[in-house]
Structure formats: C-alpha cells, structure tokens
Design a protein around this motif. Structure first.
Motif, short mmCIF file in Angstrom:
data_model
loop_
_atom_site.label_atom_id
_atom_site.label_comp_id
_atom_site.label_asym_id
_atom_site.label_seq_id
_atom_site.Cartn_x
_atom_site.Cartn_y
_atom_site.Cartn_z
N THR A 46 0.84 -1.20 0.00
CA THR A 46 0.00 0.00 0.00
C THR A 46 0.87 1.25 0.00
O THR A 46 0.35 2.37 -0.09
N THR A 47 2.20 1.09 0.06
CA THR A 47 3.09 2.25 -0.01
C THR A 47 2.97 2.92 -1.39
O THR A 47 3.27 4.11 -1.53
N ALA A 48 2.49 2.16 -2.39
CA ALA A 48 2.21 2.75 -3.70
C ALA A 48 1.12 3.83 -3.56
O ALA A 48 1.19 4.89 -4.18
N HIS B 109 -3.59 -8.29 3.57
CA HIS B 109 -3.96 -6.89 3.82
C HIS B 109 -2.86 -6.18 4.57
O HIS B 109 -2.29 -6.73 5.50
N GLN B 110 -2.58 -4.96 4.15
CA GLN B 110 -1.60 -4.15 4.85
C GLN B 110 -2.27 -3.01 5.60
O GLN B 110 -3.21 -2.40 5.12
N VAL B 111 -1.72 -2.76 6.78
CA VAL B 111 -2.12 -1.60 7.57
C VAL B 111 -0.94 -0.65 7.45
O VAL B 111 0.18 -1.03 7.77
N PRO C 74 14.38 0.01 0.23
CA PRO C 74 14.92 0.91 -0.80
C PRO C 74 14.45 2.35 -0.61
O PRO C 74 15.12 3.29 -1.03
N TYR C 75 13.27 2.53 0.00
CA TYR C 75 12.67 3.86 0.04
C TYR C 75 12.78 4.54 1.39
O TYR C 75 12.29 5.66 1.54
N THR C 76 13.32 3.86 2.42
CA THR C 76 13.46 4.53 3.73
C THR C 76 14.89 4.46 4.23
O THR C 76 15.63 3.53 3.95
#
Ligand code: PHE
Length: 597
Positions: free
Chosen positions: A426-428, A468-470, A508-510
C-alpha cells in the motif's frame, strides 16, 4: 381518520413481529381486514404490506377456508384482530365458516363462463351469496393461469342499509312501531311512547303520515290513532333494496331514505369476467417446486410451474456477520482516527510499476520487481499517463542522482516503469498521496490505509498470494526519528502492545529503516510486528515536497494480529475458499487488548 392511522401504525408494529415463513396463522377475519385497507395505506407500511401479500396469496390458494367477514367497521375489525396468535403450524385455520359449500370456487367460476357469456363478479357473488371479496380472491387465483379468463374492471353503485335501516327491516319503521304502540281505544300517554327508542322519530313521522294525532283535552298529553290500520311502506322499501330489488323503490322514496340515513350509496369495484384465449374448465394445478425427480425423469419439460412472485419478501436474516479481518480492521481504523489520521483511497488493486516501485526510489533491477515476487498484468500490460516533469525528475534521480544523492547510476527505462502490476504494497498508495500533497501545497499530514496487496509467494500455512496491509504515514517539518518512535509506541500501546523494540533493517525507500518488534506475552518472545522508516529524500524531493519536510511510514499485516486475536494458526482457515462460515458467524466482536486511554 386519525384513529385509523394510529391503528394501522399499531398493526404495522404488531405485524413486524411475525415471520411469514415459519407460521403466521391468519384467522377468518384476515382477508376482510386486508380487503378493507386501501392499497395506498398498505404501500406506506412495510409490515402491513408483507402481511397483505401473504394473506392475498393464502386467499388465492384457500378461498374456501375463509368465511365472509362480518359487517363491522375497519377499526372494529382491527381491534378484534389483536393479538394474532402465532404458531408453527402453517395450515390455515377456518373458523366459523358459514358460506355455502362451494369447495372449489375457481372451478365454479370456470363453469359459469363455459357458455361463453360475460358475467360480473358481483352477480356471481350474489348467485352464491358469498362475500364479493372472496370471489375476487378466486378470480385472482384464476388470473395466475395465463389466458384462462379475461377481466374488465367496472365500478358499480350499490345501495346498502345502515344500521338503523337494518333495524327497521327487522322490527318495523319507527313510525309503524309508534302506531302499533298506541292503544286502539283511548290512546296512549305521549311520555310513555317517548320512552321507546323509536319514540321521538316515530311520533313526528306518524303524525306527518296522518296515522295519529295528539289529544290534550284531558289535561295529560295523549296520542290517539287516526286510522284503523297502517302499511309500513318504509320497511317494505328497505326490504326491497336489501335484496337488490331496486326497481320497487322510486327515486323520491330513495332520496327520502337517504335523507333519513336509512340507506347509503357505496361504489364497489368489481370485474366483468369472460373466457380467456386459452380458456379451459379443467385447471391444472401448477407445480410450485422443481424437484430432483422431475429433473431425473425429464418431466419438468412438460410440467406447468407456478409463476415466480418476485415481490415476495424472503426470510429476513437475523443479522449480517463481519469477517474477523473486517472486525480487526475496524479496530485499527478507530485507533488511527483517534490519533488524527485520515484514510487514503485504496480502491485500485492494479498499479503501474512507476507508482509501486520507481516513485519509491526502488531500482529497476531490484529483485522485488522480479516476476517471482510480483504479479504482472498482461491486459492492459502498460500504463502511460504519468506527470511528465515528475517522471523526468524520477528518471534523473535513479540514473544520475540529484538532491544531494549519487543515484543508482543505471539506464532508467520508462518502459519498465509502465508495466502494470498487482500492487505489492500500500506504499504505492502513500506515494500517490504524498505527490498529491506536494502538488496541493504541503501541510502537516497523517494518513493511513488498510487494504489488500498481492505478492507472488509460495503458499503455505502463513502465506497467501494476497493479504492486507495496515499502513500509516506521517508528514511533518523537522520530524525526528525519536518523535516517530514515540508515535509508534503510542499507536501500538492503543493496540495493547506495551513493550516495543526497534531493529535496523533495509528498505529501498526509507533511511533509516526499522523493524518493529513487540514482546508476546503468550509466546514469551519478541515477535516482528511491522516495518517502518523515514522516507528517503530521493523519493520526497522529486515529488516537490519542501526540503525541511520529513515523512515517516510504517506498515504491518492485518492477518497477523487477526490470527493471534482469534487463535487461528492456518491462514487458509481465515481467508479463501476453505473458510468455514461458522467461524465467521461464531467469532466474537474484536477488541484489541486496549489499555485505558
Ligand atoms: N511497504 C512496507 C512493506 O511492505 C512497509 C513500510 C511502509 C515500510 C512505509 C516503511 C514505510 O513492508
């Protein structure tokens, strides 16, 4: 009018208590009450409407079971009706049936039409001396057999006797009774006659008819006869009207009877019946159910089936049930809302690689982009509409660097970014929202999402290809890592987890990135509960966010806490085709072990 409104509301409330499947036993009065209600009134009341449809259907099937209703007012009928007994017996109860023994009313009607002549429903009802409404019930059941009979609506004015009119038929008119009451010899004191129920009207009418006179000569007022005999014409006229012999009463007399409120004129809705295009006198009883035997023998092909009643209301379910995942989801949502987060729109399962990976500074050769980990979409395979200047900045930061970064130094290809995937996280969604935030002008923001993501995993007891992601995202100027850790502690404390530890990891993004661990009292060990980090400037600056803005994010799965909460150890028992509905029906509502907050 107010009275009947209250009554029908009361009736509606009363009828809401019944299920029409497991047994409402109507009494013989139900059909006439149903018939007394206007369709407008019925339509306004849900449960009255349901009951009405039910009674109508029963009447159609069981006309002979009902007696014609006594002639009482609607209100009286309703009052009499309370309370209706409920029983598990669905058989009709015929009580006090006084109608003649016509056992098959529809059949009778067909025989009456056999000679090809038209006949009105009123005429038929009077031939049988049954209630007209009952006959209409039989007509309706015949209409369910297509083309057997034809009907045409008519309205007829009818004369009905009022209560007083009926009384006159039975006991003589008031004036006649007065005449009879007066002694032949010497007359009768007036005050004695006035004591009778008919006295007042009787004396004045008998005087007008010239049958009597008043004698005051002896001091007391005495009524004396003026003629030897009298004919009770009023009672005779009423008798004639009662049996429908309207020609015997002239217009003038009729007006007079109306004026005296002995008769009233009512308009009756009726139908004229005639043979339909597929008229027959031998009715086939249509089957209501398709049985396995009919299918096996093939007899269904020639069987006549009852028409579907699409207006019938089904059994009302006791309640709906929420899947455990939805219960835990709503707990998480409440916690996010309490902490001032707003919800991100997650209604897009298919995402471009651009938003799922490139915008997140995930290099195009990263193993996560492999088909082993990600589901690629073949139709439509590509997305092509991206903000052109932003795409250019993303390309630059990957291939050449910028914003204080060296980048990855590789040949970034737009074709790679165009590939459609089932979103892997869900980071997208968070990336899209952060870009939007930058475009609309930055303001401090807390956002969350809880929704489905897809990964091409090997399936086992704890992994499915979808879960599912929170996810939570916090954007703030000069946000520090310790601030973010404090916020995580607060969030998980609200979920019932007091003891947290953070362990460095890589995304990769943090940068920095931290796995979040919590001490599990039951398992007596530290378990990983989530992943988190501060988003990299290589991701945030190309979006156009101000340089002093920091954004932290964290994610966890919804399945993990749900399985722990509900004691489910195989994910396939929680999600997918093998889930037992009993598990969903029986599981309690969810409360994460919240401490007082
Ligand atoms: N997207 C990460 C995952 O799939 C979770 C995460 C969200 C990590 C935001 C850091 C920041 O595990």
């Amino acid at each position: 009018m107010g009275d009947s409104t209250a009554l029908i509301n009361q009736l509606d409330a009363h009828l809401s208590l019944f299920s029409y499947i497991d047994g409402y036993v109507p009494s013989s009065i139900d059909p006439s009450v149903a018939a007394a209600l206007s369709s407008k009134e019925v339509a306004k009341h849900q449960y009255v409407a349901r009951w009405h449809a039910h009674i109508e259907a029963l009447v159609n099937e069981n006309e002979e079971s009902f007696s014609s209703a006594p002639q009482t007012s609607f209100a009286q009928q309703l009052l009499k009706q309370f309370p209706v007994k409920q029983s598990t017996n669905t058989k009709m109860v015929a009580s006090g049936d006084s109608s003649p023994a016509v056992t098959d009313l529809p059949q009778y009607i067909l025989h009456q039409l056999d000679n090809g002549e038209e006949v009105s429903s009123l005429e038929l009802a009077s031939r049988l001396s049954i209630d007209h409404q009952k006959l209409i019930g039989a007509v309706k059941s015949l209409l369910s057999h297509e083309g057997v009979i034809a009907t045409r609506d008519i309205t007829e004015k009818r004369v009905e006797l009022t209560k007083e009119g009926e009384d006159f038929v039975e006991n003589g008119s008031a004036e006649y009774r007065t005449f009879e009451r007066v002694a032949k010899e010497g007359g009768t004191p007036q005050n004695e006659i006035m004591k009778e129920s008919y006295g007042k009207v009787g004396v004045s009418k008998a005087l007008a008819a010239g049958w009597i006179s008043i004698d005051k000569s002896a001091g007391a007022v005495t009524v004396v006869r003026k003629v030897d005999s009298a004919v009770d014409a009023v009672a005779e006229q009423l008798k004639a009207l009662k049996v429908g012999d309207e020609t015997k009463v002239d217009e003038k007399s009729r007006t007079e009877l109306k004026k005296r409120k002995l008769i009233s004129e009512v308009t009756i809705k009726a139908v004229v019946l005639s043979r339909g295009p597929s008229f027959t006198t031998t009715l086939e009883k249509p089957e209501a159910d398709l049985t396995p035997e009919m299918i096996a023998s093939g007899s269904w092909k020639t069987t006549t089936f009852k028409k579907y009643n699409f207006d019938a209301l089904g059994v009302q379910p006791a309640s709906g049930y929420l899947h455990p995942l939805m219960k835990v989801r709503s707990e998480f949502r409440q916690i996010f809302f309490q902490m001032g987060f707003s919800e991100m729109p997650t209604n897009q399962y298919v995402e471009s690689s651009f938003w799922n990976f490139d915008a997140l500074f995930q290099p195009q050769q990263h193993p996560a982009r492999d088909a082993h980990d990600t589901f690629f979409i073949s139709e439509p395979a590509l997305s092509t509409k991206f903000p052109a200047d932003y795409l250019e900045r993303v390309k630059t930061v990957h291939s050449k660097g910028g914003f204080g970064s060296d980048g990855y130094n590789y040949d970034w290809k737009e074709e790679e970014a165009q590939k459609n995937v089932m979103r892997t996280h869900t980071t997208a969604v968070s990336a899209r929202q952060l870009y939007k935030l930058a475009q609309e002008g930055f303001k401090p923001t807390k956002m969350f999402s809880i929704d489905r993501v897809f990964r091409n995993e090997t399936l086992d007891a704890t992994h499915l290809a979808e879960f599912h992601q929170v996810e939570g995202v916090i954007a703030e100027k000069n946000l520090s890592l310790s601030h973010v850790m404090g916020l995580f502690r607060e969030f998980f404390r609200k979920c019932g987890l007091e003891n947290l530890r953070f362990k460095p990891t890589y995304n990769p993004y943090t940068e920095p990135s931290m796995e979040i661990f919590a001490y599990h009292d039951g398992l007596k060990k530290w378990v990983e509960i989530g992943n988190s980090g501060m988003f990299r400037p290589e991701m945030l600056l190309p979006m156009g966010l101000p340089p002093d803005v920091n954004v932290a994010g964290y994610g966890l799965s919804l399945e993990r806490p749900t399985m722990i909460r509900y004691g489910i150890d195989n994910i396939r028992d929680l999600f997918g085709p093998r889930v037992k509905l009993e598990m969903i029906y029986n599981n309690p509502i969810c409360r994460l072990d919240k401490k007082d907050d």
